[in-house]
Write a protein that holds these residues in place. Structure first.
Motif, short mmCIF file in Angstrom:
data_model
loop_
_atom_site.label_atom_id
_atom_site.label_comp_id
_atom_site.label_asym_id
_atom_site.label_seq_id
_atom_site.Cartn_x
_atom_site.Cartn_y
_atom_site.Cartn_z
N LYS A 164 65.38 35.25 71.55
CA LYS A 164 65.79 35.58 72.93
C LYS A 164 65.38 34.45 73.87
O LYS A 164 64.23 34.01 73.87
N ARG A 222 68.90 37.91 68.36
CA ARG A 222 67.78 38.40 69.15
C ARG A 222 66.73 39.09 68.27
O ARG A 222 66.11 40.08 68.66
N LYS A 246 63.48 42.47 80.16
CA LYS A 246 63.48 41.05 79.85
C LYS A 246 62.50 40.25 80.69
O LYS A 246 62.13 39.14 80.33
N VAL A 255 62.31 33.89 79.51
CA VAL A 255 63.77 33.94 79.54
C VAL A 255 64.29 33.09 80.70
O VAL A 255 63.55 32.79 81.66
N THR A 311 67.56 42.54 72.77
CA THR A 311 68.73 42.34 73.62
C THR A 311 68.44 42.87 75.02
O THR A 311 67.58 43.75 75.21
N ASP A 312 69.15 42.35 76.01
CA ASP A 312 68.94 42.81 77.38
C ASP A 312 69.21 44.31 77.52
O ASP A 312 68.58 44.98 78.34
N THR A 314 79.42 43.76 81.15
CA THR A 314 78.17 43.00 81.18
C THR A 314 77.87 42.54 82.60
O THR A 314 78.52 41.64 83.14
N CYS A 373 72.98 38.39 85.42
CA CYS A 373 71.71 38.25 86.13
C CYS A 373 71.47 36.78 86.47
O CYS A 373 72.31 35.91 86.23
#
Length: 259
Positions: free
Chosen positions: A14, A36, A57, A62, A133-134, A205, A208
């Motif tokens: 990740k 991930r 996250k 990240v 994963t997010d 999705t 961000c």
């Protein structure tokens, strides 16, 4: 041009760069192998290896918080579990992730590279049966979802923005082309077929701050979520798909969505 799959990408760790796969075997209810599988936990993050559970996250190294991470390139070998790190063509470190010594070598390399951007050395973590994963925080089923990016949507956004937008910003597992722009946003609850695999659209999705980072310069140069919202009234780019029928996909496979 008929809708088709352009590429498959796996992100073993990740936050680090992805690796192209020529093809991938998928099982119902499961994501890409090793996608991930690992994450870089912040020094202050507490993880119970006996009780794996999804974490936000923000508790990991990240791009959303650490733009400098984009300057790292990584390569992961599934058979050996060796991870190689480099930056600017210079080898930064390597180690097998199935050994304590190998993980320590990777942690030290990343800590040295990130410097004062981190409050302490990161920990490379793995939790069997868990993907970082997010959307793992949404549900166990969403944790296994595969992310898809429609290149026509990226091009439409580029035209509206008046500047290039690298699809790598969106860190999608599947890149597809030959569709109408934004067609994928209407797939929630609908079946999708790519090659020998059937999927179902499950969630648009929401982007961000990670997408603000230029993958070549590691600089925040586009306020991408805000620009999406300003132009389209939403912050979405791409869709998550759940695998409903096992099979194999490969670059070039045709994509179909029943009317």
């Amino acid at each position: 041009m008929a809708p088709h799959l352009i590429s498959i990408t796996r992100f073993a760790v990740k936050g680090l760069t992805g690796e192209p796969l020529p093809q991938a075997a998928l099982a119902a209810g499961r994501g890409l192998q090793d996608d991930r599988r690992y994450a870089l936990a912040l020094a202050e993050t507490r993880i119970d290896p006996e009780n794996p559970k999804p974490l936000p996250k923000t508790m990991f190294v990240v791009l959303m918080r650490h733009a400098r991470l984009a300057a790292l390139s990584s390569r992961y070998d599934t058979d050996s579990t060796e991870l190689q790190l480099s930056t600017g063509g210079r080898d930064l470190g390597r180690g097998r992730l199935d050994s304590a010594a190998g993980r320590a070598a990777i942690e030290a390399a990343i800590a040295g590279f990130m410097g004062e951007a981190l409050t302490g050395p990161p920990r490379l973590v793995e939790q069997p049966g868990h993907r970082f994963t997010d959307v793992s925080v949404v549900s166990p089923e969403m944790m296994e979802a595969v992310s898809l990016i429609n290149l026509a949507s990226v091009r439409a956004f580029e035209a509206a923005l008046g500047r290039p937008v690298d699809p790598r910003r969106f860190r999608g597992n599947l890149l597809v082309d030959g569709l109408e722009p934004w067609a994928e946003l209407d797939w929630v609850g609908r079946p999708v077929r790519i090659g020998g695999v059937t999927f179902e659209g499950v969630l648009r999705t929401r982007r961000c701050a990670a997408t603000e980072v230029n993958p070549d310069t590691a600089e925040r140069d586009i306020r991408l979520p805000a620009e999406l919202m300003r132009r389209y009234g939403h912050g979405d780019m791409g869709i998550y798909l759940s695998v409903t029928g096992a099979g194999t996909i490969a670059a070039g496979d045709r994509l179909t969505v029943p009317a």
